[in-house]
Design an enzyme around this catalytic site. Sequence first.
Site, PDB file in Angstrom:
ATOM      1  N   CYS A   2       0.836  -1.184   0.000  1.00  0.00           N
ATOM      2  CA  CYS A   2       0.000   0.000   0.000  1.00  0.00           C
ATOM      3  C   CYS A   2       0.877   1.242   0.000  1.00  0.00           C
ATOM      4  O   CYS A   2       2.092   1.180  -0.067  1.00  0.00           O
ATOM      5  CB  CYS A   2      -0.897   0.045   1.244  1.00  0.00           C
ATOM      6  SG  CYS A   2      -1.896  -1.434   1.511  1.00  0.00           S
ATOM      7  N   GLU A  76       3.900  -6.168   3.618  1.00  0.00           N
ATOM      8  CA  GLU A  76       3.310  -7.463   3.961  1.00  0.00           C
ATOM      9  C   GLU A  76       4.077  -8.073   5.134  1.00  0.00           C
ATOM     10  O   GLU A  76       5.300  -7.945   5.234  1.00  0.00           O
ATOM     11  CB  GLU A  76       3.381  -8.450   2.783  1.00  0.00           C
ATOM     12  CG  GLU A  76       2.688  -7.990   1.511  1.00  0.00           C
ATOM     13  CD  GLU A  76       1.168  -8.032   1.587  1.00  0.00           C
ATOM     14  OE1 GLU A  76       0.632  -8.443   2.645  1.00  0.00           O
ATOM     15  OE2 GLU A  76       0.523  -7.636   0.607  1.00  0.00           O
TER      16      GLU A  76
END
Length: 598
Positions: A2, A76
């Site tokens: 993101c 992640e």
Amino acid sequence: MCGISGIWSFTGRSIPIDRAAAMSHAQSHRGPDGNGFFCNGQLMLSNQRLAIIDPDHGDQPFLSDDGAVALVQNGEIFNFIELAAELAEAGIRCRTNSDTEVILRAYLHWGTDFVSKLNGMFAIAIWDSRDQTLRLYRDRIGVKPLFIHHDSDGIIFASEIKSILAGGVVPRLDCQALDLFLTFNYVPPPRTAFAGIHHLSPGCMVEIRKGEPVRERRWWSLIERDLVHQDEATWSSDFLELFDDAVKLRLRADVPFGAFLSGGVDSSSVVGLMARHMDRPVKTFSIGFTDPRFDESAFARQAAKRFHTDHVEQIVDPDLMKLWPQVIWHLDQPHGDVSFLPTYRVAELAGEHVKMVLTGDGGDELFAGYDKHKNFFAERPPEESETSFRAAYLANISLFSPQEKRLLYRPEFSRAVDSDAPASILSTHFTETAHWDRLNQALNIDMQLLLPGNNLVKPDRMGMAVGVEARTPMLDYRMMEFAFTMPGALKLKDGETKYVFKKAVAPLIGKELAYRKKQMFTVPIGEWFRDHLGAQARSTLLDSGSLVGELFETSRMKHYLDSHISRSKDYTREIRALMAIEIWARAYLNGDPHENNA
């Protein structure tokens, strides 16, 4: 994967929603799948989401059950399944399968040092209203970026600098950072090319409380490792076992994924290990060049054939240079490394098929894979003093020498910079690792500066530019800690780079790929400067209204161009670095940094 951003106003004034939205929009390419906000008036957290894990339930921000804690992350956490199970044993249940929720529950359960349990690539922002503290964390080696601007009015942070500028920070040149760029060919963290904008160093976190100084500390470091002595067979076996597990862990995704494949030892090994654990062909992606000196596509095809991959290949041409302004806009800072261009193209190619890829980044820095290591250590006298060694290594990795800078810099620019800064930066890292052999000391410089300053910027920014997440199994923290217990003599031996690495993977990928001559993943820009790019280089560097013309001697830049084009001396690296500065300045200092220069 993101993009995150945030603002905390210390003035008591509420944050205008259009300001927060502008920051988020500036890096919307990082997360095309969703946008979320947390706002309590004076503080805002935002997330642009690229959905890889639990696409249906992983929207951010995540809030604690009582609403007291809000969290956003970029990246992640690969061991989130194991952490969720550990939390469940303690009676803490996650409501989703999102790794971001696991981070939140881990913070609430284990406190501020929860981060040491994470195996992943991340930048995390946590607002805890219970102690009125904003905490920002960056992963161990800086795979994910995080930039911060702080003054008496408040703090602004984001995954990309352009987002901070969209939040109202005025772009101003940091002259010292530009001097460091001309030494290292990139701006080493924690500096950035923008005055007042700080690049949080890898393995560090900051705590911000209103009315108090920002407190930064290192939460992880390589320098605590001690060298271990054992036989080559054990090193080789341990390496392959750890590498295999790091690859396997990074296959966790709820979307289609694949791998970049150049046919080099690193990417071929990653693909070979992926093939062991997948019940379908690995999707692989590569690009090639019409110039055979830079083309690795035949080796990529050889690896693809060996592992029966679903291979996609594309040949690119000199039109690739049209991407340079767009790529530098995505980078936020000048970079002299033009391999960003083919990386963007292969990421764009992969993005037509998958949302996540594994890459081979990190192997050269951990295990001495570059010719600069081989050539430098082949020439070192056995009884060289520490002072001589440090000075020689700085010269080995420098783009412009101090003598060349004196010829290039205009007097005003010379007075604005500390010429001793590059040596001071290296001295700090050498001193911290005085208990290691000299090769590992040099490799640590690459880990602390080259990776977060340049080589990891490449997969992050070029992947994010097209909505593709890049995962780097070689930089699993266990692999990094393992690598810096290995004596340098086993990394570079008898003139063979990555000695133990290659011995370990040769049975997997075959000797021809394991021991093939290394090629750099780049474009023949030096030849193009002598051909169709010559006029562009002249008009860019010799423009009287340019930033480079203001800071540097025009006669010296003309000397580089004339000498290079006439082939009397190769000035490829110098010309492309100066070109990168000017392209960056036109995008961020002279132009509108809030608009994509595609």
